[in-house]
Write a protein that holds these residues in place. Structure first.
Motif, PDB file in Angstrom:
ATOM      1  N   ILE A 352       0.917  -1.286   0.096  1.00  0.00           N
ATOM      2  CA  ILE A 352       0.020   0.239  -0.011  1.00  0.00           C
ATOM      3  C   ILE A 352       0.883   1.233   0.020  1.00  0.00           C
ATOM      4  CG2 ILE A 352      -1.658   1.202   1.508  1.00  0.00           C
ATOM      5  CD1 ILE A 352      -2.869  -1.208   2.354  1.00  0.00           C
ATOM      6  N   ALA A 353       2.047   1.338   0.840  1.00  0.00           N
ATOM      7  CA  ALA A 353       2.740   2.492   0.825  1.00  0.00           C
ATOM      8  C   ALA A 353       3.444   2.684  -0.411  1.00  0.00           C
ATOM      9  CB  ALA A 353       3.958   2.323   2.091  1.00  0.00           C
ATOM     10  N   ILE A 359       1.886   6.743  -6.987  1.00  0.00           N
ATOM     11  CA  ILE A 359       0.949   7.516  -7.376  1.00  0.00           C
ATOM     12  C   ILE A 359       1.360   9.100  -7.231  1.00  0.00           C
ATOM     13  CG2 ILE A 359      -1.438   8.178  -6.927  1.00  0.00           C
ATOM     14  CD1 ILE A 359      -2.108   5.507  -6.745  1.00  0.00           C
ATOM     15  N   THR A 360       1.838   9.224  -6.018  1.00  0.00           N
ATOM     16  CA  THR A 360       2.213  10.634  -5.588  1.00  0.00           C
ATOM     17  C   THR A 360       3.248  11.211  -6.560  1.00  0.00           C
ATOM     18  OG1 THR A 360       1.992  10.289  -3.379  1.00  0.00           O
ATOM     19  CG2 THR A 360       3.284  12.253  -3.906  1.00  0.00           C
ATOM     20  N   LEU A 367      -1.053  13.097 -15.342  1.00  0.00           N
ATOM     21  CA  LEU A 367      -2.091  14.159 -15.690  1.00  0.00           C
ATOM     22  C   LEU A 367      -1.668  14.833 -16.927  1.00  0.00           C
ATOM     23  CD1 LEU A 367      -4.615  15.511 -14.810  1.00  0.00           C
ATOM     24  CD2 LEU A 367      -3.138  17.056 -13.557  1.00  0.00           C
ATOM     25  N   SER A 368      -0.642  15.297 -17.366  1.00  0.00           N
ATOM     26  CA  SER A 368       0.055  15.966 -18.114  1.00  0.00           C
ATOM     27  C   SER A 368      -0.062  15.247 -19.731  1.00  0.00           C
ATOM     28  CB  SER A 368       1.303  16.535 -17.979  1.00  0.00           C
ATOM     29  OG  SER A 368       2.301  15.525 -17.780  1.00  0.00           O
ATOM     30  N   LEU A 374      -4.953  11.081 -10.908  1.00  0.00           N
ATOM     31  CA  LEU A 374      -4.789   9.979  -9.916  1.00  0.00           C
ATOM     32  C   LEU A 374      -4.472  10.715  -8.709  1.00  0.00           C
ATOM     33  CD1 LEU A 374      -2.337   7.527 -11.912  1.00  0.00           C
ATOM     34  CD2 LEU A 374      -4.936   7.408 -11.549  1.00  0.00           C
ATOM     35  N   SER A 375      -4.879  10.086  -7.594  1.00  0.00           N
ATOM     36  CA  SER A 375      -4.643  10.703  -5.990  1.00  0.00           C
ATOM     37  C   SER A 375      -4.462   9.626  -5.019  1.00  0.00           C
ATOM     38  CB  SER A 375      -5.843  11.849  -5.693  1.00  0.00           C
ATOM     39  OG  SER A 375      -6.832  10.852  -5.873  1.00  0.00           O
TER      40      SER A 375
END
Length: 418
Positions: A352-353, A359-360, A367-368, A374-375
């Motif tokens: 999970i980490a 994603i971060t 996105l670009s 995504l968050s």
């Protein structure tokens, strides 16, 4: 609790094996959770792009293709719509508002959208959220432009800066409309949609910059801003038309009217239905990815099983000593189960980490490049369910080595028979 602490100490004494087992589980969990999160957030990102629009009208095409190029700025239109047809649709009694859109030009990799002031009034995204400005106002002059939040951030633009639009999607020196620069008069607030990556200009401005251009090439030196009369710049055609109706009941009637339009071949679609068809096309790939990631989890758990079984023969003296000190067979069984649960739980937490970290880091690039928001938000109920299934599977995997340890007894003696 004592058994659990003993399991932790036992794993600590076998650091290398435990670490590799945890890493295997973590990678498999990260893949499973990553696929699930990308799948769900991609759907949410697409679904939040447009809201409150009843119909999208374009040239005759498939409804998914029309949705992709008109809303998501993906791909290109098969043809354009004549302005006479646009005006006739706008005059229809059931139409409350409309937003004409003209695509085809770009600025340093960002799509240019020719439209009207109604775009900033009626375009909605998310849960019918309107567009807002962080700085400035909508375009007013002929060569004013409003840019999205990502355009401003990536290119470090501010109000009053001049920009040059290029003909087509390839921004090359020979294709730029450098004789007619635009001035930034507004910067939109972030929306998490393709609006953030768009440069908005007026429809008359689109006509103005193409004066003297034929078949994508400039003929001559071009005109200057002073030599253009804005009142004579009437659009001849546009790419698509977003339509809002006075009543939802009239949607299907107007849809049929447009699809049977005689003057030119047109297609009208309902965004929700087109999105549903898009998900249908993607469902096979989604299920395939989930199945593959599921098998990776199974492979990780089988690796843990192999590790636990392999270590049993090496630990028979340990088990015999525990029995000699008063541990019952049930304690030995619980010890092996606890080790399997510990390995699985730590692997899940690490997985999970890892997903959150990736994603971060990758969210701005995704996105670009692909327009997907995504968050690294908290796990939803489905994701918790998947993690629960992995944890229970890890517990079940520990049953086999636990049973083997349970059956061992002091009959082995204090030495291991080879």
């Amino acid at each position: 609790m004592a058994i659990f602490r003993l399991a932790i100490q036992s794993l600590t004494n076998r650091k290398a094996t435990a670490f590799l087992t945890i890493l295997t589980v973590a990678i498999s969990v990260a893949l499973l959770l990553g696929v699930e999160r990308v799948r769900t957030q991609a759907k949410e990102s697409f679904a939040n792009t447009i809201s409150g629009t009843d119909l999208i009208v374009g040239a005759r095409s498939g409804q998914v293709n029309l949705l992709l190029y008109s809303v998501f700025r993906i791909g290109n239109a098969t043809n354009n719509i004549g302005w006479d047809s646009v005006e006739e649709i706008q005059r229809h009694p059931s139409v409350a508002w409309s937003i004409p859109i003209s695509l085809g030009d770009s600025h340093r990799g960002f799509r240019v959208v020719g439209t009207t002031g109604d775009y900033f009034t009626h375009y909605k995204y998310g849960n019918k959220q309107p567009l807002t400005f962080t700085q400035g106002l909508p375009f007013n002059g002929l060569f004013d432009t409003v840019i999205g939040a990502e355009v401003a951030e990536k290119l470090e633009y501010k109000l009053g800066d001049d920009i040059v639009i290029a003909h087509g999607l390839a921004d090359r020196k020979f294709s730029r409309h450098d004789n007619l620069p635009f001035t930034i008069t507004g910067i939109l607030a972030p929306t998490g949609t393709p609006v953030d990556r768009s440069v908005h200009v007026s429809l008359p401005a689109i006509e103005a910059i193409h004066i003297g251009w034929e078949s994508g090439a400039r003929m001559g030196v071009g005109v200057s801003a002073e030599g253009i009369d804005p009142d004579k710049l009437q659009p001849e055609q546009i790419t698509a038309l977003l339509v809002g109706l006075k009543s939802k009941i009239q949607t299907f009637a107007l849809l049929r009217t447009i699809n049977e339009y005689k003057r030119e071949p047109l297609t009208a679609i309902m965004p929700g239905i087109a999105l549903h068809e898009l998900w249908g096309l993607m469902s096979v790939a989604e299920q395939a990815l989930l199945v593959v990631s599921g098998f990776v989890v199974v492979a990780g758990l089988l690796g843990m099983l192999s590790s636990l079984l392999t270590s049993l023969n090496e630990r028979r003296r340990e088990m015999a000593i525990l029995r000699a000190m008063g541990a019952r067979p049930a304690h030995i069984f619980a010890l092996l189960i606890s080790e399997a649960v510990c390995l699985t739980l730590i692997g899940i937490m690490l997985g999970i980490a890892s997903v959150f970290a990736v994603i971060t880091i990758a969210a701005p690039f995704v996105l670009s490049q692909y327009g997907l928001q995504l968050s690294a938000t908290l796990l939803n109920s489905r994701e918790w369910m998947l993690m629960g299934i992995v944890l229970v599977s890890g517990l079940l995997v520990g049953v086999l080595p636990a049973l083997r340890a349970y059956r061992q007894s002091l009959s082995d003696g204090m030495t291991i028979r080879i």
